[in-house]
Design a protein around this motif. Structure first.
Motif, PDB file in Angstrom:
ATOM      1  N   MET A   1       0.834  -1.197   0.000  1.00 46.31           N
ATOM      2  CA  MET A   1       0.000   0.000   0.000  1.00 46.31           C
ATOM      3  C   MET A   1       0.874   1.253   0.000  1.00 46.31           C
ATOM      4  N   PRO A   2       0.435   2.323  -0.651  1.00 45.06           N
ATOM      5  CA  PRO A   2       1.262   3.538  -0.719  1.00 45.06           C
ATOM      6  C   PRO A   2       1.512   4.175   0.641  1.00 45.06           C
ATOM      7  N   SER A   3       0.511   4.208   1.511  1.00 43.67           N
ATOM      8  CA  SER A   3       0.667   4.778   2.858  1.00 43.67           C
ATOM      9  C   SER A   3      -0.070   3.884   3.848  1.00 43.67           C
ATOM     10  N   PRO A   4       0.504   2.733   4.150  1.00 42.81           N
ATOM     11  CA  PRO A   4      -0.217   1.758   4.980  1.00 42.81           C
ATOM     12  C   PRO A   4      -0.366   2.205   6.429  1.00 42.81           C
ATOM     13  N   SER A   5      -1.548   2.002   6.980  1.00 45.98           N
ATOM     14  CA  SER A   5      -1.759   2.224   8.404  1.00 45.98           C
ATOM     15  C   SER A   5      -1.121   1.083   9.187  1.00 45.98           C
ATOM     16  N   ARG A   6      -0.808   1.343  10.431  1.00 43.37           N
ATOM     17  CA  ARG A   6      -0.170   0.312  11.240  1.00 43.37           C
ATOM     18  C   ARG A   6      -1.156  -0.796  11.576  1.00 43.37           C
ATOM     19  N   ARG A   7      -0.727  -2.033  11.378  1.00 38.51           N
ATOM     20  CA  ARG A   7      -1.569  -3.169  11.744  1.00 38.51           C
ATOM     21  C   ARG A   7      -1.406  -3.459  13.231  1.00 38.51           C
ATOM     22  N   LEU A   8      -2.517  -3.572  13.915  1.00 42.83           N
ATOM     23  CA  LEU A   8      -2.480  -3.843  15.343  1.00 42.83           C
ATOM     24  C   LEU A   8      -2.216  -5.320  15.601  1.00 42.83           C
ATOM     25  N   SER A   9      -1.495  -5.610  16.653  1.00 44.10           N
ATOM     26  CA  SER A   9      -1.219  -6.991  17.042  1.00 44.10           C
ATOM     27  C   SER A   9      -2.460  -7.590  17.700  1.00 44.10           C
ATOM     28  N   ASP A  10      -2.462  -8.911  17.856  1.00 44.88           N
ATOM     29  CA  ASP A  10      -3.583  -9.578  18.523  1.00 44.88           C
ATOM     30  C   ASP A  10      -3.742  -9.057  19.954  1.00 44.88           C
ATOM     31  N   LEU A  11      -2.635  -8.809  20.636  1.00 45.59           N
ATOM     32  CA  LEU A  11      -2.708  -8.309  22.000  1.00 45.59           C
ATOM     33  C   LEU A  11      -3.340  -6.922  22.047  1.00 45.59           C
ATOM     34  N   GLU A  12      -2.965  -6.062  21.115  1.00 45.03           N
ATOM     35  CA  GLU A  12      -3.545  -4.722  21.071  1.00 45.03           C
ATOM     36  C   GLU A  12      -5.043  -4.792  20.785  1.00 45.03           C
ATOM     37  N   ARG A  13      -5.426  -5.706  19.925  1.00 47.50           N
ATOM     38  CA  ARG A  13      -6.850  -5.859  19.612  1.00 47.50           C
ATOM     39  C   ARG A  13      -7.619  -6.371  20.832  1.00 47.50           C
ATOM     40  N   GLU A  14      -7.022  -7.273  21.597  1.00 47.80           N
ATOM     41  CA  GLU A  14      -7.660  -7.774  22.810  1.00 47.80           C
ATOM     42  C   GLU A  14      -7.842  -6.650  23.826  1.00 47.80           C
TER      43      GLU A  14
ATOM     44  N   LEU B   1      -8.260  -3.461  23.145  1.00 41.33           N
ATOM     45  CA  LEU B   1      -9.357  -2.623  22.671  1.00 41.33           C
ATOM     46  C   LEU B   1     -10.705  -3.284  22.946  1.00 41.33           C
ATOM     47  N   LEU B   2     -10.795  -4.593  22.709  1.00 41.76           N
ATOM     48  CA  LEU B   2     -12.059  -5.290  22.949  1.00 41.76           C
ATOM     49  C   LEU B   2     -12.377  -5.329  24.445  1.00 41.76           C
ATOM     50  N   LYS B   3     -11.367  -5.503  25.280  1.00 39.49           N
ATOM     51  CA  LYS B   3     -11.588  -5.507  26.728  1.00 39.49           C
ATOM     52  C   LYS B   3     -12.145  -4.180  27.198  1.00 39.49           C
ATOM     53  N   ALA B   4     -11.576  -3.086  26.698  1.00 43.49           N
ATOM     54  CA  ALA B   4     -12.068  -1.755  27.060  1.00 43.49           C
ATOM     55  C   ALA B   4     -13.509  -1.562  26.586  1.00 43.49           C
ATOM     56  N   ALA B   5     -13.798  -2.047  25.376  1.00 45.54           N
ATOM     57  CA  ALA B   5     -15.154  -1.927  24.835  1.00 45.54           C
ATOM     58  C   ALA B   5     -16.136  -2.761  25.640  1.00 45.54           C
ATOM     59  N   ALA B   6     -15.733  -3.963  26.036  1.00 41.95           N
ATOM     60  CA  ALA B   6     -16.610  -4.839  26.808  1.00 41.95           C
ATOM     61  C   ALA B   6     -16.910  -4.246  28.185  1.00 41.95           C
TER      62      ALA B   6
ATOM     63  N   ARG C   1     -13.093 -12.805  31.437  1.00 45.88           N
ATOM     64  CA  ARG C   1     -11.763 -13.322  31.735  1.00 45.88           C
ATOM     65  C   ARG C   1     -10.902 -13.196  30.485  1.00 45.88           C
ATOM     66  N   ALA C   2      -9.591 -13.274  30.685  1.00 48.56           N
ATOM     67  CA  ALA C   2      -8.668 -13.100  29.553  1.00 48.56           C
ATOM     68  C   ALA C   2      -8.942 -14.128  28.462  1.00 48.56           C
ATOM     69  N   GLY C   3      -9.115 -15.375  28.843  1.00 53.63           N
ATOM     70  CA  GLY C   3      -9.363 -16.408  27.846  1.00 53.63           C
ATOM     71  C   GLY C   3     -10.667 -16.201  27.107  1.00 53.63           C
ATOM     72  N   LEU C   4     -11.666 -15.660  27.804  1.00 53.74           N
ATOM     73  CA  LEU C   4     -12.957 -15.413  27.164  1.00 53.74           C
ATOM     74  C   LEU C   4     -12.858 -14.284  26.151  1.00 53.74           C
ATOM     75  N   LEU C   5     -12.046 -13.277  26.449  1.00 54.92           N
ATOM     76  CA  LEU C   5     -11.851 -12.182  25.503  1.00 54.92           C
ATOM     77  C   LEU C   5     -11.230 -12.681  24.202  1.00 54.92           C
TER      78      LEU C   5
ATOM     79  N   GLU D   1     -14.873  -1.617  17.304  1.00 52.61           N
ATOM     80  CA  GLU D   1     -14.652  -0.992  16.002  1.00 52.61           C
ATOM     81  C   GLU D   1     -14.441   0.515  16.141  1.00 52.61           C
ATOM     82  N   THR D   2     -15.160   1.149  17.061  1.00 51.24           N
ATOM     83  CA  THR D   2     -14.977   2.581  17.295  1.00 51.24           C
ATOM     84  C   THR D   2     -13.577   2.861  17.831  1.00 51.24           C
ATOM     85  N   ARG D   3     -13.144   2.054  18.787  1.00 48.88           N
ATOM     86  CA  ARG D   3     -11.812   2.245  19.369  1.00 48.88           C
ATOM     87  C   ARG D   3     -10.713   1.946  18.357  1.00 48.88           C
ATOM     88  N   LEU D   4     -10.956   0.980  17.484  1.00 55.16           N
ATOM     89  CA  LEU D   4      -9.986   0.668  16.437  1.00 55.16           C
ATOM     90  C   LEU D   4      -9.805   1.863  15.508  1.00 55.16           C
ATOM     91  N   ALA D   5     -10.908   2.483  15.113  1.00 50.87           N
ATOM     92  CA  ALA D   5     -10.830   3.662  14.244  1.00 50.87           C
ATOM     93  C   ALA D   5     -10.122   4.809  14.950  1.00 50.87           C
TER      94      ALA D   5
END
Length: 226
Positions: A27-40, A42-47, A62-66, A122-126
């Motif tokens: 991609m000409p100007s790629p956005s940074r791809r988040l790691s699985d940990l970073e995504r978890e 974000l989802l934890k905060a959203a939950a 729990r962590a495993g449930l996330l 999805e909001t936090r990801l954006a």
């Protein structure tokens, strides 16, 4: 042509994950791809925000449930199922029985909690300015690559028969990726007989079947030059 003028072009042999990494790097100007940990995270905060807003979860976070929640989200998106569609289809069946059936009432609360948490993710990801696999697909489809892929050869089946196979969203990407002119699918006769050909005809308009020089089944899909 002199031998010194010849160029050797080798294909990129990649897994499904490696394919996304390769497309991302082009991609000409790629956005940074988040790691699985970073995504978890974000989802934890959203939950947690969802639970605080009144949509309590019928289970302890729990962590495993996330991790399982994130895997379920990925499964939905890879099947081209939006969060709104998921919530509408599931709650529509459960709302009729929720007042009389405790199990249905619990599943209804769980579905609403998951849908709200996924929207919050999805909001936090954006807001984070990064991308996951699903937002990356959207970017790849809306912008031409600096180094476009002109041909792709797929040697795995679809996800319904191959754990390492491609999802419906992956086939959408293959058929709609800007400047990709040809996609070849290589499969055994047994895989074709198991229904792969019928599924490919639905997933890839214009798909054609034939034999390669070794007698194996090969299918291809050509796109008009873009």
């Amino acid at each position: 042509m002199r031998s010194s003028d010849r160029a050797l072009c080798l294909p990129h042999v990649v897994t499904r994950t490696g394919w996304y990494d390769e497309l991302h790097s082009r991609m000409p100007s790629p956005s940074r791809r988040l790691s699985d940990l970073e995504r978890e995270v974000l989802l934890k905060a959203a939950a947690r925000a969802t639970a605080d807003s009144g949509h309590s979860a019928p289970f302890r976070l729990r962590a495993g449930l996330l991790v399982q929640m994130l895997a379920f989200y990925d499964d939905l998106r890879r099947r081209n199922v939006s969060i709104d569609t998921f919530e509408r289809l599931v709650t529509g069946d459960l709302q009729r029985d929720a007042e009389l059936d405790r199990g249905a009432e619990r599943l209804l609360r769980q579905t609403k909690f998951l849908a709200a948490s996924f929207r919050g993710y999805e909001t936090r990801l954006a807001d984070a300015g990064g991308v996951d696999e699903h937002t990356l697909r959207g970017q790849l489809l809306s912008a031409e690559s600096a180094r476009p892929v002109r041909q792709a050869i797929v040697t795995v089946g679809d996800r319904s028969v191959d754990p390492a196979g491609l999802w419906p969203a992956d086939f959408d990407l293959l058929t709609q990726l800007p400047l990709l002119e040809r996609v070849d699918i290589v499969a055994t006769r047994g895989t074709i007989a198991a229904g792969l050909f019928d599924r490919l005809q639905k997933l890839m308009p214009g798909f054609e079947e034939g034999d390669d020089v070794a007698g194996r089944r090969r299918g291809s899909c050509r796109s008009a030059p873009q």
